[in-house]
Design an enzyme around this catalytic site. Sequence first.
Site, mmCIF file in Angstrom:
data_model
loop_
_atom_site.group_PDB
_atom_site.id
_atom_site.type_symbol
_atom_site.label_atom_id
_atom_site.label_comp_id
_atom_site.label_asym_id
_atom_site.label_seq_id
_atom_site.Cartn_x
_atom_site.Cartn_y
_atom_site.Cartn_z
ATOM 1 N N HIS A 1 0.834 -1.208 0.000
ATOM 2 C CA HIS A 1 0.000 0.000 0.000
ATOM 3 C C HIS A 1 0.866 1.255 0.000
ATOM 4 O O HIS A 1 1.679 1.458 0.905
ATOM 5 C CB HIS A 1 -0.899 -0.008 1.232
ATOM 6 C CG HIS A 1 -1.916 1.090 1.243
ATOM 7 N ND1 HIS A 1 -2.224 1.806 2.374
ATOM 8 C CD2 HIS A 1 -2.689 1.608 0.258
ATOM 9 C CE1 HIS A 1 -3.150 2.701 2.098
ATOM 10 N NE2 HIS A 1 -3.446 2.611 0.825
ATOM 11 N N GLU B 1 0.552 -0.563 -4.750
ATOM 12 C CA GLU B 1 -0.471 0.437 -5.045
ATOM 13 C C GLU B 1 0.133 1.794 -4.745
ATOM 14 O O GLU B 1 0.912 1.933 -3.805
ATOM 15 C CB GLU B 1 -1.706 0.186 -4.169
ATOM 16 C CG GLU B 1 -2.845 1.181 -4.348
ATOM 17 C CD GLU B 1 -2.771 2.371 -3.409
ATOM 18 O OE1 GLU B 1 -3.643 3.261 -3.517
ATOM 19 O OE2 GLU B 1 -1.852 2.430 -2.560
ATOM 20 N N ASP C 1 -0.713 6.380 -5.416
ATOM 21 C CA ASP C 1 -1.705 7.388 -5.766
ATOM 22 C C ASP C 1 -1.126 8.402 -6.753
ATOM 23 O O ASP C 1 0.072 8.710 -6.701
ATOM 24 C CB ASP C 1 -2.174 8.118 -4.506
ATOM 25 C CG ASP C 1 -2.678 7.144 -3.458
ATOM 26 O OD1 ASP C 1 -3.774 6.615 -3.641
ATOM 27 O OD2 ASP C 1 -1.952 6.903 -2.474
ATOM 28 N N HIS D 1 -0.706 11.387 -2.564
ATOM 29 C CA HIS D 1 -2.024 11.006 -2.069
ATOM 30 C C HIS D 1 -2.935 12.198 -1.798
ATOM 31 O O HIS D 1 -4.039 12.291 -2.343
ATOM 32 C CB HIS D 1 -1.883 10.174 -0.789
ATOM 33 C CG HIS D 1 -3.187 9.723 -0.220
ATOM 34 N ND1 HIS D 1 -3.953 10.509 0.624
ATOM 35 C CD2 HIS D 1 -3.873 8.571 -0.372
ATOM 36 C CE1 HIS D 1 -5.057 9.855 0.957
ATOM 37 N NE2 HIS D 1 -5.032 8.678 0.369
ATOM 38 N N GLU E 1 -3.852 4.240 -8.378
ATOM 39 C CA GLU E 1 -5.070 4.951 -7.991
ATOM 40 C C GLU E 1 -4.978 6.402 -8.457
ATOM 41 O O GLU E 1 -3.925 7.039 -8.341
ATOM 42 C CB GLU E 1 -5.286 4.912 -6.485
ATOM 43 C CG GLU E 1 -6.583 5.606 -6.083
ATOM 44 C CD GLU E 1 -6.908 5.529 -4.601
ATOM 45 O OE1 GLU E 1 -7.778 6.318 -4.165
ATOM 46 O OE2 GLU E 1 -6.293 4.725 -3.888
#
Length: 210
Positions: free
Chosen positions: A12, A39, A41, A54, A114
């Site tokens: 993450h 993952e 952002d 993020h 993301e």
Amino acid sequence: MTADPLPPVIGHRGACGHAPENTLASMRKAAEYGARWVEFDTKLSRDGHVMVFHDDRVERTTDGEGPVADMDLSALKALDAGGWYSKDFMGEPIPTLAEAMAVLATLSLGANVEIKPPPGLEAENGRAVALALARDWPGNLPKPLISSFSPETLRAAAAAAPAIPRALLVLKFPKDWHRQLRKLGCQALHCLHRRITPLRARALNEAGYA
């Protein structure tokens, strides 16, 4: 079009328990700990560069102030995105998506990318990230997976790069999940683990979604 099979563990924001989130150091740490995918952002700078970041503002994870969308690449690259986490990471910069892809290629890491657009920039961010992935994604890696909480972002990403699989992010498991996923052309639903049950997971899988 289907997404590549995903490993049971995905780092993450890189390996955010072991390095500052959404940095190249965090991605390298994830690989060091054995992750096969990470993952992270993404969002746009004021001058149109896709940044790995993020929050809408930089205060929490850098030594700067202000919204990412109001800052150019040069200003964002001048920030320290590692010192807040540990003095061992002082000077770690905010990476661009291009820099992240280069590191992923050397580490053989797949990625769930993301897209976290600030309000009002949903379509612009979705389009830009999807185009960058379609143009520059390393050929030695499995196909990336785009995810977002924003339906508008996912629609823009689909229009820009229809061959890249997409996932809808939700906090609460939606009763009309099948309609939403079909309408958005998504291949997966990502939700809080507390909101998923074996019955719901089975229904998703049987309908062809991850």
